[in-house]
Motif scaffolding. Sequence first.
Motif, PDB file in Angstrom:
ATOM      1  N   ALA A 104      43.426  58.792  70.516  1.00  0.00           N
ATOM      2  CA  ALA A 104      42.230  57.999  70.224  1.00  0.00           C
ATOM      3  C   ALA A 104      41.987  57.872  68.731  1.00  0.00           C
ATOM      4  CB  ALA A 104      41.009  58.625  70.909  1.00  0.00           C
ATOM      5  N   ALA A 105      42.387  58.900  67.966  1.00  0.00           N
ATOM      6  CA  ALA A 105      42.204  58.856  66.513  1.00  0.00           C
ATOM      7  C   ALA A 105      43.298  58.064  65.810  1.00  0.00           C
ATOM      8  CB  ALA A 105      42.157  60.278  65.955  1.00  0.00           C
TER       9      ALA A 105
ATOM     10  N   HIS B 245      20.957  75.153  60.343  1.00  0.00           N
ATOM     11  CA  HIS B 245      22.348  75.441  60.703  1.00  0.00           C
ATOM     12  C   HIS B 245      22.613  74.930  62.123  1.00  0.00           C
ATOM     13  CE1 HIS B 245      25.526  78.670  61.910  1.00  0.00           C
ATOM     14  NE2 HIS B 245      26.115  77.558  61.506  1.00  0.00           N
ATOM     15  N   PHE B 246      22.806  73.641  62.206  1.00  0.00           N
ATOM     16  CA  PHE B 246      23.211  72.992  63.456  1.00  0.00           C
ATOM     17  C   PHE B 246      24.287  71.993  63.069  1.00  0.00           C
ATOM     18  CE2 PHE B 246      21.878  72.185  67.911  1.00  0.00           C
ATOM     19  CZ  PHE B 246      22.785  71.181  68.204  1.00  0.00           C
ATOM     20  N   HIS B 247      25.511  72.223  63.521  1.00  0.00           N
ATOM     21  CA  HIS B 247      26.623  71.372  63.118  1.00  0.00           C
ATOM     22  C   HIS B 247      26.489  69.989  63.750  1.00  0.00           C
ATOM     23  CE1 HIS B 247      29.624  74.594  61.578  1.00  0.00           C
ATOM     24  NE2 HIS B 247      28.380  75.022  61.448  1.00  0.00           N
ATOM     25  N   VAL B 248      26.203  68.994  62.927  1.00  0.00           N
ATOM     26  CA  VAL B 248      26.007  67.623  63.375  1.00  0.00           C
ATOM     27  C   VAL B 248      27.351  66.900  63.337  1.00  0.00           C
ATOM     28  CG1 VAL B 248      24.777  65.462  62.924  1.00  0.00           C
ATOM     29  CG2 VAL B 248      23.683  67.657  62.399  1.00  0.00           C
ATOM     30  N   PRO B 249      27.729  66.179  64.388  1.00  0.00           N
ATOM     31  CA  PRO B 249      28.989  65.421  64.336  1.00  0.00           C
ATOM     32  C   PRO B 249      29.081  64.574  63.067  1.00  0.00           C
ATOM     33  CG  PRO B 249      28.120  65.401  66.560  1.00  0.00           C
ATOM     34  CD  PRO B 249      27.068  66.054  65.706  1.00  0.00           C
ATOM     35  N   LEU B 250      30.242  64.613  62.430  1.00  0.00           N
ATOM     36  CA  LEU B 250      30.374  64.090  61.077  1.00  0.00           C
ATOM     37  C   LEU B 250      30.111  62.591  60.976  1.00  0.00           C
ATOM     38  CD1 LEU B 250      33.552  65.967  59.795  1.00  0.00           C
ATOM     39  CD2 LEU B 250      31.160  66.719  59.800  1.00  0.00           C
ATOM     40  N   HIS B 251      30.462  61.853  62.003  1.00  0.00           N
ATOM     41  CA  HIS B 251      30.350  60.400  61.927  1.00  0.00           C
ATOM     42  C   HIS B 251      28.965  59.890  62.291  1.00  0.00           C
ATOM     43  CE1 HIS B 251      30.884  61.261  66.142  1.00  0.00           C
ATOM     44  NE2 HIS B 251      30.593  60.019  66.462  1.00  0.00           N
TER      45      HIS B 251
ATOM     46  N   ALA C  96      36.308  60.174  66.692  1.00  0.00           N
ATOM     47  CA  ALA C  96      35.500  59.466  65.700  1.00  0.00           C
ATOM     48  C   ALA C  96      35.249  60.342  64.473  1.00  0.00           C
ATOM     49  CB  ALA C  96      34.174  59.023  66.321  1.00  0.00           C
ATOM     50  N   GLU C  97      35.019  61.639  64.692  1.00  0.00           N
ATOM     51  CA  GLU C  97      34.859  62.553  63.551  1.00  0.00           C
ATOM     52  C   GLU C  97      36.121  62.588  62.686  1.00  0.00           C
ATOM     53  OE1 GLU C  97      32.133  66.169  63.902  1.00  0.00           O
ATOM     54  OE2 GLU C  97      33.454  66.304  65.643  1.00  0.00           O
ATOM     55  N   LEU C  98      37.281  62.663  63.335  1.00  0.00           N
ATOM     56  CA  LEU C  98      38.533  62.728  62.591  1.00  0.00           C
ATOM     57  C   LEU C  98      38.783  61.445  61.808  1.00  0.00           C
ATOM     58  CD1 LEU C  98      40.662  64.530  65.291  1.00  0.00           C
ATOM     59  CD2 LEU C  98      40.136  65.438  63.025  1.00  0.00           C
ATOM     60  N   ARG C  99      38.474  60.311  62.419  1.00  0.00           N
ATOM     61  CA  ARG C  99      38.631  59.051  61.685  1.00  0.00           C
ATOM     62  C   ARG C  99      37.686  59.015  60.494  1.00  0.00           C
ATOM     63  NH1 ARG C  99      38.879  56.918  66.986  1.00  0.00           N
ATOM     64  NH2 ARG C  99      36.687  56.266  66.844  1.00  0.00           N
ATOM     65  N   TRP C 100      36.449  59.475  60.686  1.00  0.00           N
ATOM     66  CA  TRP C 100      35.495  59.509  59.572  1.00  0.00           C
ATOM     67  C   TRP C 100      36.009  60.422  58.462  1.00  0.00           C
ATOM     68  CZ3 TRP C 100      32.737  62.895  56.700  1.00  0.00           C
ATOM     69  CH2 TRP C 100      31.707  62.369  55.895  1.00  0.00           C
TER      70      TRP C 100
ATOM     71  N   ARG D 137      39.068  61.300  57.796  1.00  0.00           N
ATOM     72  CA  ARG D 137      40.237  60.683  57.153  1.00  0.00           C
ATOM     73  C   ARG D 137      39.813  59.575  56.187  1.00  0.00           C
ATOM     74  NH1 ARG D 137      43.757  57.835  61.460  1.00  0.00           N
ATOM     75  NH2 ARG D 137      41.911  56.502  61.408  1.00  0.00           N
ATOM     76  N   ASP D 138      38.794  58.810  56.564  1.00  0.00           N
ATOM     77  CA  ASP D 138      38.383  57.651  55.777  1.00  0.00           C
ATOM     78  C   ASP D 138      37.473  58.000  54.600  1.00  0.00           C
ATOM     79  OD1 ASP D 138      39.815  56.092  57.530  1.00  0.00           O
ATOM     80  OD2 ASP D 138      38.053  55.431  58.680  1.00  0.00           O
ATOM     81  N   HIS D 139      36.676  59.082  54.725  1.00  0.00           N
ATOM     82  CA  HIS D 139      35.603  59.308  53.763  1.00  0.00           C
ATOM     83  C   HIS D 139      35.678  60.614  52.989  1.00  0.00           C
ATOM     84  CE1 HIS D 139      33.781  55.737  55.245  1.00  0.00           C
ATOM     85  NE2 HIS D 139      33.537  56.226  56.420  1.00  0.00           N
ATOM     86  N   LEU D 140      36.645  61.459  53.259  1.00  0.00           N
ATOM     87  CA  LEU D 140      36.706  62.707  52.519  1.00  0.00           C
ATOM     88  C   LEU D 140      37.752  62.681  51.414  1.00  0.00           C
ATOM     89  CD1 LEU D 140      36.025  65.374  55.271  1.00  0.00           C
ATOM     90  CD2 LEU D 140      34.446  64.292  53.656  1.00  0.00           C
TER      91      LEU D 140
END
Length: 398
Positions: A32-33, A305-311, A371-375, A377-380
């Motif tokens: 999917a990524a 401290h609540f891990h929010v999905p990156l995207h 979606a997190e992995l794509r984000w 890859r694209d923004h970090l």
Amino acid sequence: MLLSYCTNVHPAEDLDGVLDQLARTAGPVREAAGLKTLGVGLWLPAALAHRLDRSPEDRERLRRVLAEHRLVVHTLNAFPYGGFHDEVVKHAVYSPTWAERARLNYVLACARVLADLLPEGVDGSISTLPLAWRAPWTPADDDEATRAFATLSRGLRDLADRTGRTVRVAVEPEPGCVLDTVDDVVAWLAARTATDLPAERRIDPELVGVCLDTCHLAVSFADPAAAVARITDAGLRVVKVQASAALHVDDPADPGAREAVARFAETRYLHQVRERGADGAVAGADDLPEALAGRLPAHGPWRVHFHVPLHHAPAAPLAATTDVLRAAVAAVAAAPHGDRAHLDVETYTWSVLPADVRPDGPAELVAGIAAELRWARDHLGGGAAEPSTTPLNARSVA
């Protein structure tokens, strides 16, 4: 930086369960990524780590499944010892401590397993807890932890000499722990790396460094570039970055903001809260319900401290601290050895998100992690785009 996603989001704790989650989730996430191969930051609970350490046959089973789904392993998460998806985890995640032999044995087992799984020419990393929760912690405990890390250093050196593969352990500061902040972990490690210390008390800075969890960093209101500079100025290295975002509440006295953040209070995990005052001082509460009950004055902004999905950008009046994440990754990339740090997306909170935004089944979880992995890859790599406001699942986000 090598990118991966951390499998502590999945509940499996035995070998069959882990193999199944790799086939049913990690493989589909890779597809999917749109990735040819996908790094997985494996969480191996202690019982499974020791089993794999003892059994070449079981390691070969794991290796075959990884290869079948084009997955690679260069990092492990050895912070939770076990039971990370129990009904209630909270403070249990900090046990056993680094004053207990079981913790050292666990991490050494993880190191031996990882050395056998590493791709050719790639160093490995393992993240671990910052000694213990802050209390009870005694000078005697600290002495035991010092000796344990010295033993760990020697074990990692011996492993490298025997296998030709380097595995580093990264201490992960977390709010509320003995090593609460980056400053704390730098001070503790740096005091134990002098070359004139006896072997039983010396930690090797080449093999033990820092894991920078960017959610924890944001919660502490630390400046990312300054934090990375303190690590490298002390002769230490950022071994691993856990790519994660905290919740930000700009005005916690506002009733609407309190109602919005209260939706993230839940019973499984500890969600430490920090408030920054007008003078820059930071006050804390050990869990979100305590903060909401008045433990903090609510005169300044909160970080939770609540891990929010990156995207995902939470609906106003909440926000996510992806600005801290981006700044931290940029600072690490520019630091010595920064290009060799590992970047592990660690959103373990999918199952405890508010009910109306929680993934509705395995397919939505796969889509969310991809979606997190794509984000990432694209923004970090210096990208300036903001997190997507696309809902986390097919339902509307309130």
